[in-house]
Structure formats: structure tokens, C-alpha cells
Scaffold this motif. Structure first.
Motif, PDB file in Angstrom:
ATOM      1  N   SER A 187      -0.211   4.273  27.348  1.00  0.00           N
ATOM      2  CA  SER A 187       0.372   3.337  26.271  1.00  0.00           C
ATOM      3  C   SER A 187      -0.608   2.831  25.287  1.00  0.00           C
ATOM      4  O   SER A 187      -0.340   1.815  25.029  1.00  0.00           O
ATOM      5  CB  SER A 187       1.203   2.279  26.809  1.00  0.00           C
ATOM      6  OG  SER A 187       0.370   1.405  27.559  1.00  0.00           O
ATOM      7  N   THR A 202      -2.484   1.783  22.039  1.00  0.00           N
ATOM      8  CA  THR A 202      -2.170   1.740  20.779  1.00  0.00           C
ATOM      9  C   THR A 202      -3.763   2.573  20.028  1.00  0.00           C
ATOM     10  O   THR A 202      -4.864   2.701  20.588  1.00  0.00           O
ATOM     11  CB  THR A 202      -2.343   0.180  20.155  1.00  0.00           C
ATOM     12  OG1 THR A 202      -3.251  -0.313  20.415  1.00  0.00           O
ATOM     13  CG2 THR A 202      -1.013  -0.259  20.774  1.00  0.00           C
ATOM     14  N   GLU A 203      -3.647   2.829  18.749  1.00  0.00           N
ATOM     15  CA  GLU A 203      -4.716   3.126  18.145  1.00  0.00           C
ATOM     16  C   GLU A 203      -6.072   2.352  17.989  1.00  0.00           C
ATOM     17  O   GLU A 203      -6.957   2.861  18.205  1.00  0.00           O
ATOM     18  CB  GLU A 203      -4.478   3.948  16.786  1.00  0.00           C
ATOM     19  CG  GLU A 203      -3.695   4.886  16.704  1.00  0.00           C
ATOM     20  CD  GLU A 203      -4.527   6.394  17.320  1.00  0.00           C
ATOM     21  OE1 GLU A 203      -5.693   6.418  16.862  1.00  0.00           O
ATOM     22  OE2 GLU A 203      -3.862   7.124  17.934  1.00  0.00           O
ATOM     23  N   THR A 204      -5.511   1.045  18.016  1.00  0.00           N
ATOM     24  CA  THR A 204      -6.498   0.137  17.998  1.00  0.00           C
ATOM     25  C   THR A 204      -7.222   0.193  19.405  1.00  0.00           C
ATOM     26  O   THR A 204      -8.390  -0.008  19.511  1.00  0.00           O
ATOM     27  CB  THR A 204      -6.035  -1.126  17.612  1.00  0.00           C
ATOM     28  OG1 THR A 204      -5.024  -1.014  16.736  1.00  0.00           O
ATOM     29  CG2 THR A 204      -7.065  -2.364  17.140  1.00  0.00           C
ATOM     30  N   GLN A 205      -6.614   0.029  20.307  1.00  0.00           N
ATOM     31  CA  GLN A 205      -7.217  -0.077  21.827  1.00  0.00           C
ATOM     32  C   GLN A 205      -8.108   1.119  22.153  1.00  0.00           C
ATOM     33  O   GLN A 205      -9.209   1.015  22.533  1.00  0.00           O
ATOM     34  CB  GLN A 205      -5.980   0.022  22.794  1.00  0.00           C
ATOM     35  CG  GLN A 205      -5.327  -1.499  23.139  1.00  0.00           C
ATOM     36  CD  GLN A 205      -4.368  -1.266  24.284  1.00  0.00           C
ATOM     37  OE1 GLN A 205      -3.467  -0.306  23.824  1.00  0.00           O
ATOM     38  NE2 GLN A 205      -4.356  -2.339  25.192  1.00  0.00           N
TER      39      GLN A 205
END
Lengths: 322, 322
Positions: free
Chosen positions: B261, B263-266
Motif C-alpha cells: 500500500s 504511496t508514491e511519496t513513501q
């Protein structure tokens, strides 16, 4: 059939125990899948044939379980992959493994069982056994592929149908018989006789299976009636029906098979035609010819309990109702 | 590296020719899938290692292709099933087979390649070869299963990670080396030395692979950057990062891995942390230790072209950038 029954009752607990012990060693992710398919009530015909031929040819040691059970595991492996790829919902009356456990677990359990089967056969350090097993695996994979390929382009070609049932069923049964002979250190002629027995028995076994698909109520076979038809599989009862039909009717049928687009009405019409034409019974009649061929292969074997049981097993293949 | 390059250039055409000829025999339904994966630019390290050890131990016949190529086919078979189960989109920069050909064709092609590999190894009638191959298949299947099992419950346990890379990669490379030795009729000590070389080289190979996943731009490896991370795979660069992180941060990371799961940021945060901590380079440093262990296994082998090439191959594993 008394001797057959007693022999199976005597030997099956150790065979099932061995299958259980081996599948216990598998990784947790796939162990339950393996146990589900192994425990789903197979007849253990393959391991029994290995044992019967080994003993019929004078093998007296008790270390036959690994090679005998390897054939059962191979068979289980193909069922797992087949049922997944066919989107089959039932196997022997129980929910199919991929529905219970999911696709990843099922595909990997198939891979693991295939690998385990192969490893079990290699334990003896007998090159002939490994060769037979390798060939059996190859032919079974080819048969599986031919069957699916055929279902994408069905026809009423008997030659293709026979190639498929030989590949997907009879070769592995032949392999089981040959492995028993090879374990006993048989001569090439003895191994060939065992193999021929298995090949013919395997053909008869699959013909009866295909006949039963059109004949039995769900409760006894564990399969829905006309399941092959619904899945778009062309088997002998249907080929016999089509051989007597007009070209236009056959083309409509083939198209519906290819597209798996049968309506309930069409399905029940075909089932009625198969019933009225007694094509299930006629398929069994063809199986009877192969059972006789199989029994003829036993003429050179020494009289004894195993020989009797092999003959009874051949008859049982023909008369079974599930 | 000159000798390595020349040796590969000399031998690869025949190896590729053999792979081509064997896959040509497969059923039409799976042939193109097999050719797609075989032709997708593998390095042929496994067949080359079989050949190198056979010749290093004095084997002079030219019939080594079946056993050497069997390892490559086995490897290809696992890639097909793996990529399908991982929903991977790319393999070596090309579209994955299941996307081009569909699930049925891909699963069955994997089964067929596994069967063919096994049959090729059994052609020699050498029980030891069949045993080694059977064990290699078993260990590879187990490694594959452990990896998927681990991805469902990721941790930063190095022992589990090492078991996985040994199972899924190093055992088959060990098997390739042992098969070469066994073909040459090696002593058990010689076969063990070849096997140890392969095991250590295989570990190094996978460590470098896992390092490259965090290090290279897509164009060179044919894989998307941080692909393992996106797929929820815990590999050494990530374990090294987590070993130095605080517990709360690690728990968040593990949860995101388990649920896939990110995110692109993570994702880009983690990639930055790995880059800043030089964990890809540190993974390569660990690989270097295994390459040295591998080379130490060669001390008992006769000087000659094969020995030189084996040493250069070990160095190449460490320095490769794709």
C-alpha cells in the motif's frame, strides 16, 4: 472382486500414511492445498499398480512407497493446475483447491508436488526409474496441453481425442506399471508387458470416466452431470453423437463448444440425445475392448495373488460407477 | 574478463541453438511462450557453469548440452510461474509472458519446460544426474514458495532472507555446477567443491541482483527502479535500512510492504533513504564476501582455460551493472 478389495484394504493404509508423511514436509503455504487434493478420495490406482507389478515380478522389499506414491503426487499436481485453468468448481465432489486456497497457493502446490514426486522417484539411485518418471511427467504435461489446445478448437476427430486421453491419463498409468517392473529389475520384455497393460487400462479408465460424465447423477461421481459438455470438452460420447448427426447440427454444436455458449435448453437437448442414443453405454463398450487388450498383456506373468488382483483391477475399471 | 567473454562467445551459439531446437518440439499452445522467455536475453550462466565444470574435470565429449540446458529451462519455468503469480509486467525489459500470451498458456508452458528440463537430464541414464536435478527442482520450488510466503508476512529477518535467496537462486546454480562435475564422473569431493562454488556464487549473484534493483535506472536492468519494493519484496538493501531505523518507522514500513500500500511519496522516500545510506553498495560488499568464498573452492582444480574462466565469471557476478 474379493481379492482386489482385500488387497487394497491391506495396502492402502501404508500408502496413505506415506502420502501424508511426505506432504507434511511441504512449506506451510502449500501444505494444506496438497493435503486437500491428496485427501480428496483418489482411488490410489497408480501406486497400487506400481506395487502390484513390482511384487508380480518378484520384488520382496518394502521400500516401494516412494516410487509408487510419486505417481499419485504427479497426478495430484496436474489436477491442481488443471482445475485452476479450467475454472473448475468441484473435484471429486469437494470444492476445488483454487477456490478454497487461492491461485498462488494452488499453482505453487502443484509445482511443489511435481518436484516432490520427481525427487521421490530419484531416491533409489536407479537411472531407469528416473527416466521413466521424467518421460511420464513430460507426456502428461503434453497431454494436458493438447487437451486445452483441443478445447480451443474442438472437432470430432477421434485420433486427436485418443491422443489426448493417452497423454493426459494413460501414459501416467503406463508409467506406474513400468516403474513397478523397473523397481523389480524386470527384463525389457517384462517391463513392456507391464507398460502395455497400463496403457490399455489407462485408455479404458479414461473412456469410462468420459462415459460416466454423461451417465451418472452428481451424487455418485462427485461431478455435475454433463460437466465435460459445459466445459466445452469433446469426449467420446459426444463424438459418437456427432458422427451420426447432420453437418449443420454438428457445426452448431462445435461452435457452441468452442465459445462455451450453451444455453440450458441446448445443454439438456444434447444430454437427452446422448441418453437416447446410448452413447455413454457405447463408450463403455469401447472401453471393454481395451480392458481385454490389457488383460492379454498379463499372459506371461506368474500365477499368484498379484496376477489375480491385476485382472480384477482391469475388470473393476470397466464396471465402476463412480 | 577477456577469456570469459571469448569463452562465452564461442559456446553460446550452440547452447542457444540447442535451447531453440528443444523448444521447437513443444506443443503449439506453449511453444511461443517458451521461446519468449528463453529468448528474452538470459545470461546462460547456468549452462555455462555446467559446461565449465565438466571440462575443468576432464570431460571431453560434446554431449553436454542436454544437461547444461536443462538448468536454463528449469530457471525459465520458474520465471514464468513467478511472473504470473507476482503480476509482474516486465521481465528483462520485455512484457512478461502472461501479459503477452495469457495465463493458461503461461502456466502450462512453465509445466512443459519443467517436464522437458527433467527429461533432458534423464537422457544420460546417469542416476546421479537425475538425483541432482530432482533435488535442484525441489529446492527451487521450495525457495519460490518461501519467498511468496515471506512476502505475505514480511520481516527484517536476515536468516529468512538468506534461506530464500539460497532456495530460489543459489541452489539451482549449485546444481548446475554439480551436474557438470557429475557428468565428468567426478569424485564426491570434487563434486562438493563445484557445488560449494556454485552455492556461494549463487548467493552473490542474487545479492547483486537485489542491490541492482535499488541502484540502476530502468533502461539498464530492464526492471523498474525499486521494483522489489513496489512488489512488497524485502531484500537486503531494505533490511539494512530497517536495521538502522527506529521501531515505529520499521513497523510502518513492514505494514506498507505487507499490504503493498505504498504511496508514491513513501516509495520515493524509501528509495532516497536507501540511496543516502548506500545500502545498495553495502549489499554489493556482502556479495563480495561470497564471491571470495566461491573462488576459494576452486583451489583444488587443475590450471587451465576453464579454471580461469570460472574465476573471471565469479568476478563478473560482482561487477555486473545489469
Amino acid at each position: 472382486m474379493d481379492q482386489l478389495l482385500r488387497y487394497f484394504q491391506r495396502e492402502l493404509p501404508a500408502i496413505n500414511g506415506f502420502l501424508d508423511k511426505e506432504s507434511d514436509q511441504l512449506n506451510g503455504l502449500v501444505k494444506d492445498v496438497a493435503k486437500h487434493i491428496i485427501g480428496s478420495g483418489g482411488k490410489r490406482i497408480r501406486p497400487m499398480l506400481t506395487l502390484l507389478f513390482a511384487r508380480a515380478l518378484g520384488y520382496e522389499k518394502d521400500d516401494f512407497h516412494a516410487i509408487a506414491c510419486s505417481l499419485e503426487l504427479l497426478h495430484s499436481a496436474t489436477l491442481l493446475h488443471d482445475d485452476y485453468l479450467d475454472d473448475a468448481e468441484l473435484r471429486r465432489g469437494k470444492e476445488a483447491a483454487h477456490i478454497v486456497f487461492g491461485r498462488t497457493e494452488t499453482i505453487l502446490a502443484g509445482d511443489a508436488l511435481l518436484a516432490l514426486a520427481n525427487e521421490m522417484g530419484a531416491r533409489y539411485g536407479i537411472a531407469r526409474l528416473s527416466w521413466l518418471l521424467a518421460k511420464g511427467i513430460m507426456e502428461t504435461a503434453e497431454g494436458e496441453i493438447e487437451e486445452i489446445s483441443f478445447s480451443k478448437n474442438p472437432s470430432l476427430d477421434r485420433k486427436i481425442y485418443m491422443d489426448i486421453i493417452i497423454g493426459k491419463t494413460a501414459r501416467l498409468i503406463e508409467c506406474a506399471c513400468r516403474c513397478g517392473a523397473a523397481l523389480a529389475g524386470a527384463t525389457p520384455e517384462q517391463e513392456d508387458a507391464a507398460g502395455e497393460f497400463g496403457l490399455n487400462l489407462g485408455i479404458a479408465f479414461q473412456l469410462v470416466d468420459d462415459a460416466l460424465d454423461y451417465a451418472s447423477p452428481t451424487s455418485e461421481t462427485g461431478k455435475p452431470e454433463g460437466g465435460d459438455l459445459k466445459e466445452g470438452k469433446v469426449t467420446l460420447p459426444l463424438i459418437l453423437l456427432m458422427e451420426e448427426g447432420d453437418k449443420a447440427g454438428v457445426d452448431v454444436l462445435l461452435e457452441a463448444l468452442k465459445e462455451k455458449s450453451f444455453t440450458e435448453t441446448q445443454l439438456s437437448e444434447v444430454l437427452t440425445l446422448v441418453r437416447e442414443g446410448r452413447y455413454s453405454e457405447k463408450t463403455r463398450d469401447e472401453a471393454a475392448v481395451y480392458v481385454e487388450k490389457a488383460k492379454a498383456c498379463l499372459s506371461g506373468f506368474q500365477p499368484g495373488e498379484e496376477l489375480e488382483v491385476l485382472k480384477q483391477a482391469a475388470d473393476f475399471v470397466l464396471t465402476r460407477t463412480k
